[in-house]
Design an enzyme around this catalytic site. Sequence first.
Site, mmCIF file in Angstrom:
data_model
loop_
_atom_site.group_PDB
_atom_site.id
_atom_site.type_symbol
_atom_site.label_atom_id
_atom_site.label_comp_id
_atom_site.label_asym_id
_atom_site.label_seq_id
_atom_site.Cartn_x
_atom_site.Cartn_y
_atom_site.Cartn_z
ATOM 1 N N SER A 1 44.674 40.960 38.352
ATOM 2 C CA SER A 1 44.724 39.582 38.634
ATOM 3 C C SER A 1 43.778 38.997 39.512
ATOM 4 O O SER A 1 43.365 37.863 39.179
ATOM 5 C CB SER A 1 46.310 39.043 38.927
ATOM 6 O OG SER A 1 46.585 39.342 40.318
ATOM 7 N N TRP B 1 40.734 38.600 37.623
ATOM 8 C CA TRP B 1 40.766 37.722 36.533
ATOM 9 C C TRP B 1 40.505 36.400 37.087
ATOM 10 O O TRP B 1 39.734 35.543 36.581
ATOM 11 C CB TRP B 1 42.186 37.627 36.031
ATOM 12 C CG TRP B 1 42.347 36.381 35.027
ATOM 13 C CD1 TRP B 1 42.288 36.500 33.663
ATOM 14 C CD2 TRP B 1 42.740 35.221 35.286
ATOM 15 N NE1 TRP B 1 42.436 35.294 33.303
ATOM 16 C CE2 TRP B 1 43.160 34.560 34.201
ATOM 17 C CE3 TRP B 1 43.232 34.487 36.535
ATOM 18 C CZ2 TRP B 1 43.344 32.830 34.150
ATOM 19 C CZ3 TRP B 1 43.632 33.390 36.504
ATOM 20 C CH2 TRP B 1 43.952 32.498 35.093
ATOM 21 N N HIS B 2 40.784 36.406 38.515
ATOM 22 C CA HIS B 2 40.272 35.067 39.148
ATOM 23 C C HIS B 2 38.582 34.885 39.201
ATOM 24 O O HIS B 2 38.202 33.854 39.397
ATOM 25 C CB HIS B 2 40.928 34.817 40.595
ATOM 26 C CG HIS B 2 42.302 34.484 40.475
ATOM 27 N ND1 HIS B 2 43.138 35.264 40.162
ATOM 28 C CD2 HIS B 2 42.853 33.003 40.490
ATOM 29 C CE1 HIS B 2 44.452 34.670 40.383
ATOM 30 N NE2 HIS B 2 44.118 33.491 40.322
ATOM 31 N N GLY B 3 38.026 35.950 39.525
ATOM 32 C CA GLY B 3 36.734 35.878 39.683
ATOM 33 C C GLY B 3 35.929 37.023 39.895
ATOM 34 O O GLY B 3 36.545 38.275 40.360
#
Lengths: 475, 498
Positions: B327, B330-332
Site C-alpha cells: 500500500s 501504491w501511494h508512490g
Amino acid sequence: MKKIIVTIISYVLAIALLVGILARLTRVFELVDAKNAYTSFFDKNEEYDVLFVGSSKVIDGIYPMQLWDDYGITSYNIAGHGNQIPSAYWQLMNALDYKTPKLVVVDINFLNSEYKYWSPEYLHQWMDAFKLTPTKIRAIVDLMDDPAKDEPGVPEGYTKGEGFEFIWNFCKYHSRWTELEKKDWKVDPSMMKGAEIKLGLTSIEYVPDITDEITTDNYNGVIYLKKIIEECCDRNIEVVLINLPNETNGDTAPNVNKMWNIADEYNVRAVDLSDKCLVDYSTDFNDGVHLNMLGASKLTEYLGEYLINECGVDSHRGEQIEELWEDDLKKYNDALSEMLQYEGGETLSKALMMLKSDNFESIISIRDAGVLADDMIVKLLEVNGVDIVEVQNVVDKTGNCYVLVPARVYNSRTKNSLRRGCIEKVSYTDKLDDELAKYIEECSFTQDVYVGDDNYRFRIIAFNTVTGRMTVNNY
Amino acid sequence: MSFNSLEFLIFLPIVILGYFIVPKKIKNIWLLAASYYFYMCWNPGYIVLILLSTIVTYFCGIILENIKRSDRDDSKKKVLKNWTLAVSFVINLGILGYFKYTNFLMSIFQSIFSALHIELVVPTFDILLPVGISFYTLQALGYTMDVYRDDIYAEKNFISYALFVSFFPQLVAGPIERSKNLLKQLAVGHKFQFDNLKEGLMIMLWGYFVKLVIADRAALFVDTVFNNLDSYGGWYIIVGSALFMFQVYCDFHGYSLIAKGAAKILGIELMENFDYPFLRTSVVDFWRGWHISMSTWFRDYLYIPLGGSRKGKIRKYINLMIIFLVSGLWHGASFGYVLWGGIYGAYQVIGEVLMPIRKKIRELLCIDVKAVGYQILAMIVTFMLSMVAGLFFRARSGRMGIVALRSVWEDYNPWILFDGSLYKCGIDQKNFTLLMLAILILFIADFCKKQGIVIRKVLMQQHVFVRCLALIVALVFILVFGVWGPAYDASAFIYFQF
C-alpha cells in the site's frame, strides 16, 4: 402547499442575501486604488474634452487639474500603471463607453513590446474600476490571449493572469482578509483626475538618442496603437501621439521614429516631448523614467499651450461647467495640501521640491555656504525663486543667511502671482531681529524659528498656509 | 479539471441537469461521456489506457462468468479461471507498473550496480503518470476478483461497466468503489430527488471546507518546512509533521466528500472513505477510519488471499507487512512511501506482539480503557505514531525522511512555539490562527460523528430559514478563507515602476 411556498421564498431570499453579501464583500476586499483613481471619471455631470492614455509615465507626468486651472481644459488622465499599448487600447475602449472626448493623447511608451499586458496586478489597477460590460469582457478575452508569455525569455514580472479574476475580482482579493483596513470600507475618490504626484528626485544624464532604426510593424504595441487611431477616427475623436521624456535607452529613438511614421500614415499629430528641453534632467525626475512634481508641472504647462494653440481645444472658463470644475479644483488643492506635508526625514532635495507648492511659505536658514556647491540644491533653490548670488553674498558677509520664501499661487496662463500667507516676497537677511521678527509676529512662525539647537547646515521651516501646519527640517 | 476549479463548477451542474433530463436508457451513456470528458481534460491521450483497462476487465469478467456456467469439470474451471484472472491482473498491473514504477525500478538497478561497482548507464524515461490510474486499476481488478469469487455476476452491459470504472466523481482520487455497491446503483437510472440535492450539496460544502480552508492552508506551512529541511529542523518538523497529517487527511477526505456529494446528487451512494481517524485510539483502529476504501481493498484482495490471519501468527505478521509495504508502494514510487507503509506494518505487528504485555500493564495499574483520560492519551499517542510515519510520506524519500527525523532529535528549539517563528513559515499569524480554528471545527465535527451525530441530518431537520442561514455562513466562510483562486501577493501590486 404552504410549506412549498415558504421553502421557495426562503431559498429565493437566501440566494438574494448571498449575492448581496458577496457583492459587499467584493467591494470591501478589492483594492480601492482603481476605484479611488477613476470614480470621478464616471461622474455623469462631468465631460472631458481630452483623455490621456498610456502607462505610468503619463499618470505621473500630466496633471489634468493644472490644465483646468491654467487653461480651462477639461481632461482626465486614464493612463494605467504598467500599461502596454494593447491594455491601454482596451482601457480607452472601456472609457469610451462612458465618455466621448474630442481628443485623445496617447503615449507611445512600450511601442516595441510584444506583450499585451505586463501582469494581472497592473491590469487590476484600472480594470477593477470598470463595471462588467461586453467591452470589458472583450478586453479580458483579448488580453488573456497573450501567447508571447508562453515563449522562452519572458522578462521577470511579466506574468499571466486568469480571465475569471477580472470578471469577479473577489477570487483574487479574498485572501486580503488579513490586511483589511479602514480605507477598504469606503471609496475615497481621488481629486487628481487620474494623475499621481511623485516627490522623489533622481538626477539623470540626458543623452540624445539619434538613429535611423525604426520599430517594425509586427509588435503588438504598433498593432494596437494603430487600432487606437482607427477606432478614434471612426468616432471622430482626434488623436495626438506623444513621447514623454525619460532616461534614454536603446528603444527610445526607434520608437520615436515609428511614432512619426505612424503619425504621417494616419495624418495625426505627434509630439516628442523629450526633445523640447522642457525638463531639467537633474531635478525633474522621480526616477529614471517618471517625472516628479517639478517636471510634471512643466510638461503639463507645455501640453496645455499645445492643446490650446495647436489642437484647438477650447477653454471652458466662463461656461456653465466652470462652477463644477472650480469646486473640483478646490478639492484638488486641499488634497494637495494634505499630501504635501513634511513628515520629517525628507531628503533636502525632496524638502526643497515640496516647497515649490503654492501653499508653503518658508524660512530657509543657510549656515554653511558649502551646500551651495551642490548643483541640485542650487537649482531647487532657484526653482523656489531664490537668488543664489544674494544668498552667497549674505553668507559670505556673516556666515549665515535667512531666506524668506513666500507662498504664492502662480497662474501660468495669466502670469499672475497671488500671495498667500504673510511673507510678501523673497528676501534675504542675516539678522535675527530685523525683518524676520516682523514676520514672526505677524505670521504663525514661532520663536523656535531661530532659537533652539544650532546643529544644522541647512534648515527649512515650512508653514502650510492651508492646513496651518508648521514643520522644521534640519540638515 | 480539479474539483476546486471553475471548470468543474460549470461542468457538474451541466452533467447533473443532463442526467435528469435525458431518458432512462441514455442516462449511463450521458454519464459515461461526461466521465470520459472529465478524464480527458487532464490528458486526452490517456483515455486509451482507461479504455484498455475497461475492455480487458470487462471481457475477463464475461469469460469468468462463461467458465462458471460451462459444463467443464471443476478442476478445469479453476485452471481457466485462474488464467483469466492472471491475464486481467498482469495486463492492468503491467500498465500501472510501467507508468508508475519504471523509473523507480531503474533507479533501484542503478543503486545496485553502483553498490557492486558496476558502471552501467541505466536509462530514465520521460513517462507522465496518468491521473487516477492507481484508483481505477484497483477498482477494475476488484471487480475481476469479485466475479472470480462468485460474489457478483459479470456485468454484461459494457456501458454500465465502463461507467463503473470511470465514474467521474471518484475516478481520480477515490473512494475505490466495490462492484457490489456501485455497479448495482449504476444499473438503475435515478430520478431527481430534492433531498439528494440538499444532502449532496451539504456534503460537498463540507468537502470544500476541509480541502480549501484546512488542507491547502496547512500545505503552505508544510511545504515551506519540508522543502527547506536545511533551514527548518527540530520543532519545525514536529509542527510540520502534525500539520501534514491534517493536510493529507483533509485533502483526501475533502476530495472524497466532494465525490460523495456529487454522486449523491445523482442519486448514487459512494462509500465512506474516512471516519474520524484522529479520534481513534490505536493504529489498528486508525486504519478502520483512514482511507477505508484502500485499506479494505488490500484486506479483501491481498491480505485474505495471502491467508490473512488464518495461517498462524508469523504468517499473519508477514501478510500484514506485505500489505502495508504494497500500500505504501501504491501511494508512490519511492522508498519514502515504502517506508511509510513499512512503519505502519511494523506498528501493527509490534502492537500485536506487545498486546499481552499492554493488557497486563493495564490490569496491574487498574487502567480503565473506556476512561476519557485514557482515550485522549491513546488518541494522542496514535496521532504521534502517525506523525512519524507521515514524516516519511511527506519527505518522499527514505533518505530525506531520516534526515528530518534526525533533525527532530538533534535540533533543540521548542521556543519557536512561543516566539512567533511559526508565523514565518509560509503563513502569517492570522492564517495560522484560522488554521487552528478550522482544525478545531474539524475535530468537533468528527467527534459528533463518533457519537453518532450526523450534523447535516441535524441541519436538515431545522427550519428552512435556519438551514439557509447556516449554508450562507458556511459558503461565505469558505469563499473568504479558502485557499483558491489566483494567488494574491501584496508586493506584486507595488507598481510604481511603470
